[in-house]
Design a protein around this motif. Sequence first.
Motif, PDB file in Angstrom:
ATOM      1  N   UNK A   1      96.143  20.696  24.727  1.00 30.90           N
ATOM      2  CA  UNK A   1      96.610  19.317  24.565  1.00 30.90           C
ATOM      3  C   UNK A   1      95.474  18.303  24.682  1.00 30.90           C
ATOM      4  N   UNK A   2      94.595  18.499  25.664  1.00 28.74           N
ATOM      5  CA  UNK A   2      93.533  17.518  25.895  1.00 28.74           C
ATOM      6  C   UNK A   2      92.442  17.630  24.829  1.00 28.74           C
ATOM      7  N   UNK A   3      92.060  18.866  24.469  1.00 24.01           N
ATOM      8  CA  UNK A   3      91.050  19.016  23.429  1.00 24.01           C
ATOM      9  C   UNK A   3      91.553  18.449  22.103  1.00 24.01           C
ATOM     10  N   UNK A   4      92.829  18.694  21.803  1.00 27.96           N
ATOM     11  CA  UNK A   4      93.409  18.154  20.570  1.00 27.96           C
ATOM     12  C   UNK A   4      93.394  16.619  20.601  1.00 27.96           C
ATOM     13  N   UNK A   5      93.723  16.051  21.764  1.00 25.19           N
ATOM     14  CA  UNK A   5      93.719  14.593  21.891  1.00 25.19           C
ATOM     15  C   UNK A   5      92.303  14.034  21.764  1.00 25.19           C
ATOM     16  N   UNK A   6      91.337  14.669  22.403  1.00 22.27           N
ATOM     17  CA  UNK A   6      89.959  14.191  22.324  1.00 22.27           C
ATOM     18  C   UNK A   6      89.437  14.225  20.888  1.00 22.27           C
ATOM     19  N   UNK A   7      89.815  15.248  20.142  1.00 21.52           N
ATOM     20  CA  UNK A   7      89.316  15.368  18.779  1.00 21.52           C
ATOM     21  C   UNK A   7      90.001  14.408  17.813  1.00 21.52           C
ATOM     22  N   UNK A   8      90.975  13.640  18.317  1.00 20.31           N
ATOM     23  CA  UNK A   8      91.523  12.562  17.511  1.00 20.31           C
ATOM     24  C   UNK A   8      90.535  11.404  17.405  1.00 20.31           C
ATOM     25  N   UNK A   9      89.648  11.274  18.413  1.00 25.10           N
ATOM     26  CA  UNK A   9      88.686  10.166  18.361  1.00 25.10           C
ATOM     27  C   UNK A   9      87.232  10.629  18.389  1.00 25.10           C
ATOM     28  N   UNK A  10      86.962  11.829  18.912  1.00 35.29           N
ATOM     29  CA  UNK A  10      85.590  12.332  18.977  1.00 35.29           C
ATOM     30  C   UNK A  10      85.266  13.148  17.732  1.00 35.29           C
ATOM     31  N   UNK A  11      84.005  13.092  17.326  1.00 34.33           N
ATOM     32  CA  UNK A  11      83.565  13.857  16.169  1.00 34.33           C
ATOM     33  C   UNK A  11      83.561  15.351  16.470  1.00 34.33           C
ATOM     34  N   UNK A  12      83.205  15.708  17.690  1.00 38.96           N
ATOM     35  CA  UNK A  12      83.163  17.112  18.108  1.00 38.96           C
ATOM     36  C   UNK A  12      83.174  17.151  19.629  1.00 38.96           C
ATOM     37  N   UNK A  13      83.606  18.286  20.191  1.00 39.68           N
ATOM     38  CA  UNK A  13      83.540  18.528  21.634  1.00 39.68           C
ATOM     39  C   UNK A  13      82.893  19.890  21.834  1.00 39.68           C
ATOM     40  N   UNK A  14      81.813  19.920  22.610  1.00 42.53           N
ATOM     41  CA  UNK A  14      81.066  21.156  22.832  1.00 42.53           C
ATOM     42  C   UNK A  14      81.271  21.625  24.269  1.00 42.53           C
ATOM     43  N   UNK A  15      81.593  22.910  24.422  1.00 39.08           N
ATOM     44  CA  UNK A  15      81.654  23.458  25.770  1.00 39.08           C
ATOM     45  C   UNK A  15      80.276  23.380  26.414  1.00 39.08           C
ATOM     46  N   UNK A  16      80.247  23.256  27.734  1.00 41.55           N
ATOM     47  CA  UNK A  16      79.001  22.961  28.439  1.00 41.55           C
ATOM     48  C   UNK A  16      77.919  24.016  28.223  1.00 41.55           C
TER      49      UNK A  16
END
Length: 311
Positions: free
Chosen positions: A170-185
């Motif tokens: 849910x949170x990754x899907x929400x973040x990718x609504x506004x972020x170009x990409x999300x990278x694991x640490x």
Amino acid sequence: MRTMPGMPRPTFSRSLLAPTHWPAWLGAGVIWLVAHLPRKGLMAFGRGLGWLIQRVPSPRRHVAEVNIALCFPELSKQEQAKLVDAHLRDIGLMMAEFALGWMGSERAIANVPVSIEGLEHLEAARAQGKGVLLVGGHFSHLELCARLVSQRIRISGMYRRMDSAVFEFAVLRARLDYAEAMFEKDDIRGTVKHLRNGGTLWYAPDQDMRSKDNVFVPFFGVPAATITATHHLARMSGALVIPFYHRRLPGDAGYALKLGAPLDSFPSKDVLDDTARVNVSIEDMVRAAPEQYLWVHKRFKTRPTGSASVY
């Protein structure tokens, strides 16, 4: 800067409907409802929750007390206690702001008052074809301010995978609504490639990760195990490092965001010096709004050899 495609959003799996995940779905539903309160109601909810958190005994109060005593020895005991109470109240606002940042509607986000200073530093970096590391700290409103700044610039982020499969989805899907990409640490390769392609990455290196890449450098004058990734990411990608400040303004005045000038001659050949410089930048951010920093995190959990635990 090259045009980069956005990262695809995670797909739903039927396994997430298993009964073991129902409590997490209930929690996610509550967060969604909080995020869709009118803004004044949302902030009132956060303040009420903070009032309760300040008064309920918790081991995290002791952590905040130790951190604040170590970092602000110039304050009297009464002033330190006042700052601890203000921070615990701020935790309630943090929970409301996380809900809004994750699951608030575009209309709700557009109605949040915000000022952004220093965008010219980002434009200059892009004119040079450089990627940018926006280096910030763990403040209560970090998630919301990341979404607010994304209204003006394309950003990506680094994150730690959540323990709950439901919240990870849910949170990754929400973040990718506004972020170009999300990278694991731990995705260094993907992060470096993104920066080399001219991407802008928000990154907060101010938590004790107990990593093999930690070094001890001062944080408010106290030796703190600090991850060296800012130095290495800048070295491998050629990205500029720009401090990213954000703070909540008094009352309902919204948020002030600021992009500082790129750190000069960064990275150098000295990883210790570079890591210490990053900590100094974060200290400056903290001093501007000390109650809004995440003091309940055990920042000094890892100690130099021979040193006793502070908690």
